[in-house]
Design a protein around this motif. Structure first.
Motif, PDB file in Angstrom:
ATOM      1  N   ARG A   1       0.851  -1.198   0.000  1.00 11.17           N
ATOM      2  CA  ARG A   1       0.000   0.000   0.000  1.00 11.17           C
ATOM      3  C   ARG A   1       0.881   1.240   0.000  1.00 11.17           C
ATOM      4  O   ARG A   1       1.856   1.330   0.735  1.00 11.17           O
ATOM      5  N   LYS A   2       0.536   2.218  -0.852  1.00  7.62           N
ATOM      6  CA  LYS A   2       1.307   3.445  -0.896  1.00  7.62           C
ATOM      7  C   LYS A   2       1.050   4.261   0.365  1.00  7.62           C
ATOM      8  O   LYS A   2      -0.044   4.233   0.925  1.00  7.62           O
ATOM      9  N   GLU A   3       2.065   5.019   0.751  1.00  6.30           N
ATOM     10  CA  GLU A   3       1.924   5.821   1.963  1.00  6.30           C
ATOM     11  C   GLU A   3       0.953   6.973   1.790  1.00  6.30           C
ATOM     12  O   GLU A   3       0.291   7.378   2.749  1.00  6.30           O
ATOM     13  N   GLU A   5      -2.060   8.139  -0.938  1.00  9.17           N
ATOM     14  CA  GLU A   5      -2.835   7.681  -2.099  1.00  9.17           C
ATOM     15  C   GLU A   5      -3.785   8.758  -2.565  1.00  9.17           C
ATOM     16  O   GLU A   5      -4.478   9.399  -1.771  1.00  9.17           O
ATOM     17  N   GLN A   6      -3.816   8.931  -3.872  1.00  6.06           N
ATOM     18  CA  GLN A   6      -4.725   9.896  -4.491  1.00  6.06           C
ATOM     19  C   GLN A   6      -5.378   9.259  -5.713  1.00  6.06           C
ATOM     20  O   GLN A   6      -4.783   8.396  -6.361  1.00  6.06           O
ATOM     21  N   ASP A   7      -6.548   9.717  -6.034  1.00  2.00           N
ATOM     22  CA  ASP A   7      -7.193   9.352  -7.286  1.00  2.00           C
ATOM     23  C   ASP A   7      -6.428  10.056  -8.401  1.00  2.00           C
ATOM     24  O   ASP A   7      -6.312  11.272  -8.392  1.00  2.00           O
ATOM     25  N   CYS A  23      -7.410  12.533  -0.563  1.00  2.67           N
ATOM     26  CA  CYS A  23      -6.102  11.923  -0.356  1.00  2.67           C
ATOM     27  C   CYS A  23      -6.145  11.184   0.978  1.00  2.67           C
ATOM     28  O   CYS A  23      -6.730  11.690   1.939  1.00  2.67           O
ATOM     29  N   THR A  24      -5.564  10.007   1.026  1.00  5.69           N
ATOM     30  CA  THR A  24      -5.432   9.308   2.302  1.00  5.69           C
ATOM     31  C   THR A  24      -3.954   9.013   2.549  1.00  5.69           C
ATOM     32  O   THR A  24      -3.175   8.843   1.604  1.00  5.69           O
ATOM     33  N   TYR A  25      -3.583   8.967   3.812  1.00  6.62           N
ATOM     34  CA  TYR A  25      -2.205   8.664   4.174  1.00  6.62           C
ATOM     35  C   TYR A  25      -2.197   7.566   5.224  1.00  6.62           C
ATOM     36  O   TYR A  25      -3.147   7.403   5.989  1.00  6.62           O
ATOM     37  N   SER A  26      -1.115   6.812   5.243  1.00  8.26           N
ATOM     38  CA  SER A  26      -1.113   5.588   6.066  1.00  8.26           C
ATOM     39  C   SER A  26      -0.405   5.758   7.403  1.00  8.26           C
ATOM     40  O   SER A  26      -0.660   4.984   8.332  1.00  8.26           O
ATOM     41  N   GLY A 102       2.089  12.081  -2.826  1.00  7.60           N
ATOM     42  CA  GLY A 102       1.201  11.265  -3.629  1.00  7.60           C
ATOM     43  C   GLY A 102       1.562  11.425  -5.094  1.00  7.60           C
ATOM     44  O   GLY A 102       2.311  12.336  -5.468  1.00  7.60           O
ATOM     45  N   THR A 105      -3.202  14.174  -8.624  1.00 11.65           N
ATOM     46  CA  THR A 105      -4.491  14.111  -9.312  1.00 11.65           C
ATOM     47  C   THR A 105      -4.483  15.167 -10.402  1.00 11.65           C
ATOM     48  O   THR A 105      -4.221  16.343 -10.128  1.00 11.65           O
TER      49      THR A 105
END
Lengths: 111, 115
Positions: A1-3, A5-7, A23-26, A102, A105
């Motif tokens: 999983r990327k740290e 993530e963006q569409d 955007c989500t971050y891990s 990321g 987008t």
């Protein structure tokens, strides 16, 4: 999983539209958050920092939800000149400050 | 104006021929970074200098080296460029005094082509 993530998009919108990027971050230890803008074949440039309370700069509004590890960018009244790639960026301290980008987008605003 | 300058803006090299990219800054920032960015991908940190302390990312190939002779200048050396090293190379700077915000200022990049 990327740290981070963006569409990737592209988001194709008419002038005047409102568009939102997510955007989500891990890494829950991440400490500061940014949106950068990158035009084609150019360097990334800071668009705005993202604060916990949310912040607005003209037509741009950024929101941060630490509990969900989620960042958003809202662009109102889109202009042709907003066409670019928007990079979600997270600063995580690992002995030193490290920005995690990321992949961006892509936004295309058309007449 | 204070800024980050990269030279050259475009570099063409042959497979296996060493190449050096340069970066200079007038911001007097302690930290300088080198990123590699391939098409439609995120910038990937290769290494950074905190003053004279060199910090290599674990997944940066040995083919990539860096030098920082003084506060203002930083060089990226690619010892034996392969076709997969064709990319945009971005130099950035930051000041630790701005922790934790850590805004980074980017140069315009050097686009490397490997023939």
């Amino acid at each position: 999983r990327k740290e981070v993530e963006q569409d990737p998009g592209p988001f194709n919108v008419p002038e005047g539209a409102t568009v939102a990027f997510n955007c989500t971050y891990s890494n829950s230890a991440s400490q500061s958050f940014f949106w950068y803008r990158q035009d084609c074949r150019k360097e990334p440039k800071l668009l705005m920092s993202v604060y916990s309370s949310g912040n607005e700069d003209g037509r741009f509004t950024a929101q941060l939800n630490r509990a969900s590890q989620y960042i958003s960018l809202l662009i109102r009244d889109s202009k042709l000149s907003d066409s670019a790639t928007y990079l979600c960026v997270v600063n995580t301290r690992r002995g030193y400050n490290k920005l995690i980008f990321g992949a961006g987008t892509r936004l295309a605003v058309h007449p | 104006d204070a800024m980050v300058i990269q030279n050259p803006r475009y570099q063409v090299t042959q497979f296996g021929k060493p190449v050096t990219l340069s970066c200079s800054q007038t911001l007097n920032h302690n930290v300088m970074y080198w990123y590699q960015q391939k098409s439609s991908q995120a910038p990937k940190l290769l290494f950074h200098y905190y003053d004279k302390d060199f910090n290599n990312e674990a997944d940066t190939p040995d083919n990539f080296q860096s030098r920082r002779p003084n506060t203002s200048f930083c060089f990226l050396d690619i010892r034996s460029p392969g076709l997969g090293d064709a990319a945009m190379y971005l130099c950035a700077t930051s000041s630790p005094r701005e922790y934790p915000r850590n805004e980074q200022f980017f140069g315009p990049g050097t686009r490397l082509t490997v023939l």
